[in-house]
Scaffold this motif. Structure first.
Motif, short mmCIF file in Angstrom:
data_model
loop_
_atom_site.label_atom_id
_atom_site.label_comp_id
_atom_site.label_asym_id
_atom_site.label_seq_id
_atom_site.Cartn_x
_atom_site.Cartn_y
_atom_site.Cartn_z
N ALA A 77 0.83 -1.19 0.00
CA ALA A 77 0.00 0.00 0.00
C ALA A 77 0.87 1.25 0.00
O ALA A 77 1.98 1.26 0.54
CB ALA A 77 -0.91 0.00 1.23
N ALA A 78 0.32 2.31 -0.58
CA ALA A 78 0.97 3.61 -0.50
C ALA A 78 0.97 4.07 0.95
O ALA A 78 0.09 3.71 1.73
CB ALA A 78 0.22 4.62 -1.37
N VAL A 79 1.98 4.85 1.31
CA VAL A 79 2.08 5.39 2.67
C VAL A 79 1.61 6.84 2.63
O VAL A 79 2.06 7.63 1.80
CB VAL A 79 3.53 5.30 3.18
CG1 VAL A 79 3.63 5.84 4.60
CG2 VAL A 79 4.04 3.86 3.11
N SER A 109 -2.18 3.68 5.78
CA SER A 109 -2.09 2.99 4.49
C SER A 109 -3.48 2.60 4.01
O SER A 109 -3.65 2.24 2.85
CB SER A 109 -1.18 1.77 4.59
OG SER A 109 -1.66 0.88 5.56
N ALA A 110 -4.47 2.67 4.89
CA ALA A 110 -5.85 2.32 4.53
C ALA A 110 -6.55 3.53 3.94
O ALA A 110 -7.39 4.18 4.57
CB ALA A 110 -6.60 1.78 5.75
N VAL A 111 -6.16 3.85 2.70
CA VAL A 111 -6.70 4.98 1.95
C VAL A 111 -6.91 4.48 0.53
O VAL A 111 -6.05 3.79 -0.02
CB VAL A 111 -5.69 6.15 1.92
CG1 VAL A 111 -6.14 7.25 0.99
CG2 VAL A 111 -5.44 6.69 3.33
N CYS A 112 -8.05 4.80 -0.07
CA CYS A 112 -8.24 4.44 -1.48
C CYS A 112 -9.29 5.32 -2.14
O CYS A 112 -10.07 5.99 -1.47
CB CYS A 112 -8.58 2.96 -1.64
SG CYS A 112 -10.23 2.50 -1.14
N SER A 113 -9.29 5.30 -3.45
CA SER A 113 -10.26 6.05 -4.23
C SER A 113 -11.61 5.37 -4.16
O SER A 113 -11.70 4.14 -4.16
CB SER A 113 -9.79 6.11 -5.69
OG SER A 113 -10.78 6.73 -6.48
N VAL A 114 -12.67 6.18 -4.09
CA VAL A 114 -14.03 5.66 -4.12
C VAL A 114 -14.67 5.96 -5.47
O VAL A 114 -15.21 5.07 -6.12
CB VAL A 114 -14.89 6.27 -2.98
CG1 VAL A 114 -16.34 5.83 -3.08
CG2 VAL A 114 -14.31 5.92 -1.62
N THR A 115 -14.61 7.21 -5.90
CA THR A 115 -15.22 7.63 -7.16
C THR A 115 -14.57 8.93 -7.63
O THR A 115 -13.98 9.65 -6.82
CB THR A 115 -16.75 7.83 -7.00
OG1 THR A 115 -17.32 8.22 -8.26
CG2 THR A 115 -17.08 8.88 -5.96
N SER A 123 6.77 9.21 7.92
CA SER A 123 5.82 8.13 8.20
C SER A 123 5.97 7.64 9.64
O SER A 123 4.98 7.51 10.37
CB SER A 123 6.04 6.97 7.23
OG SER A 123 5.23 5.87 7.60
N ASP A 124 7.20 7.39 10.04
CA ASP A 124 7.46 6.93 11.41
C ASP A 124 7.05 7.99 12.43
O ASP A 124 6.45 7.68 13.46
CB ASP A 124 8.94 6.58 11.59
CG ASP A 124 9.34 5.33 10.84
OD1 ASP A 124 8.45 4.52 10.48
OD2 ASP A 124 10.55 5.14 10.60
N TYR A 130 4.48 0.41 1.48
CA TYR A 130 4.71 -0.41 2.66
C TYR A 130 4.28 -1.82 2.30
O TYR A 130 3.13 -2.04 1.89
CB TYR A 130 3.91 0.12 3.86
CG TYR A 130 4.42 -0.39 5.18
CD1 TYR A 130 5.64 0.04 5.68
CD2 TYR A 130 3.69 -1.30 5.93
CE1 TYR A 130 6.12 -0.42 6.90
CE2 TYR A 130 4.16 -1.77 7.14
CZ TYR A 130 5.37 -1.32 7.62
OH TYR A 130 5.84 -1.78 8.82
N PHE A 131 5.22 -2.76 2.39
CA PHE A 131 4.97 -4.14 1.97
C PHE A 131 5.82 -5.06 2.83
O PHE A 131 7.00 -4.79 3.04
CB PHE A 131 5.34 -4.30 0.49
CG PHE A 131 5.22 -5.70 -0.04
CD1 PHE A 131 3.98 -6.31 -0.17
CD2 PHE A 131 6.35 -6.40 -0.42
CE1 PHE A 131 3.88 -7.60 -0.67
CE2 PHE A 131 6.25 -7.69 -0.92
CZ PHE A 131 5.01 -8.29 -1.04
N LEU A 132 5.22 -6.12 3.35
CA LEU A 132 5.90 -7.07 4.23
C LEU A 132 6.59 -6.37 5.40
O LEU A 132 7.74 -6.64 5.72
CB LEU A 132 6.87 -7.96 3.46
CG LEU A 132 6.23 -8.97 2.53
CD1 LEU A 132 7.28 -9.73 1.73
CD2 LEU A 132 5.36 -9.96 3.32
#
Length: 180
Positions: free
Chosen positions: A33-35, A52-58, A97-98, A166-168
């Motif tokens: 996910a993007a940070v 990181s829990a951000v995303c496009s809706v419309t 981020s940190d 951010y991954f693993l």
């Protein structure tokens, strides 16, 4: 009709074992996910957190969703202000981020980076990959979090060419196409 097609939440079938919290978290670590540093300012005060829990809706109207833990120090402040800015971090901005991820007290988080107020008054990070200045249109409570539906009223793009992922459970630079 499949239960997944219904508009209401359907309880799990009897006898299905729930997925364990740690098992779920381990699987989510494999979902890159993007940070983002999400910021707010207004009558409730100034605050920010890493998400990181951000995303496009419309795109009509331009809307993002942001997941916010109701138990976090940012929750009441974000709700009181009704606005936020999603600052998508560029490669090399791991320290921010940190810092906004809770390792630094909220009052000290904005001492790093360069900030300017956006259209809504929420802090916009100069040098971010992209910034989405938003007003919170509505929210839905889900488990421990509020899912915020945020209408984008301003955008920032500093021209950065590498994103921060951010991954693993680690940061990774994501290189975009060259401008050659």
């Amino acid at each position: 009709m499949s239960p997944c097609l219904k508009k209401d939440i359907v309880p799990a079938e009897p006898g299905l074992a729930p997925v364990g919290r740690q098992q779920y978290r381990d699987a989510m670590a494999r979902l890159g996910a993007a940070v983002n540093v999400v910021t707010t300012d207004g009558p409730g005060g100034r605050h920010g957190f890493t998400a990181s829990a951000v995303c496009s809706v419309t795109d009509d109207p331009p809307t993002l969703l942001v997941c916010l833990n109701r138990g976090s120090s940012a929750s009441a402040i974000v709700h009181a202000n009704g606005v936020l800015c999603v600052n998508t971090l560029a490669a090399g901005q791991q320290e921010l981020s940190d810092r906004f991820g809770g390792r630094v007290p909220p009052a000290e988080r904005f001492q790093a980076g360069k900030w300017q107020p956006g259209v809504t008054g929420a802090p916009v990070l100069l040098g971010a990959l992209a910034s989405f200045d938003c007003r919170i249109a509505r929210f839905v409570e889900v488990g421990t979090h509020d899912v915020l539906f945020c209408e984008v009223v301003g955008l920032g793009d500093e021209g950065a060419r590498e994103g921060l992922m951010y991954f693993l459970r680690d940061y990774h630079a994501l290189r975009g196409p060259s401008s050659d």
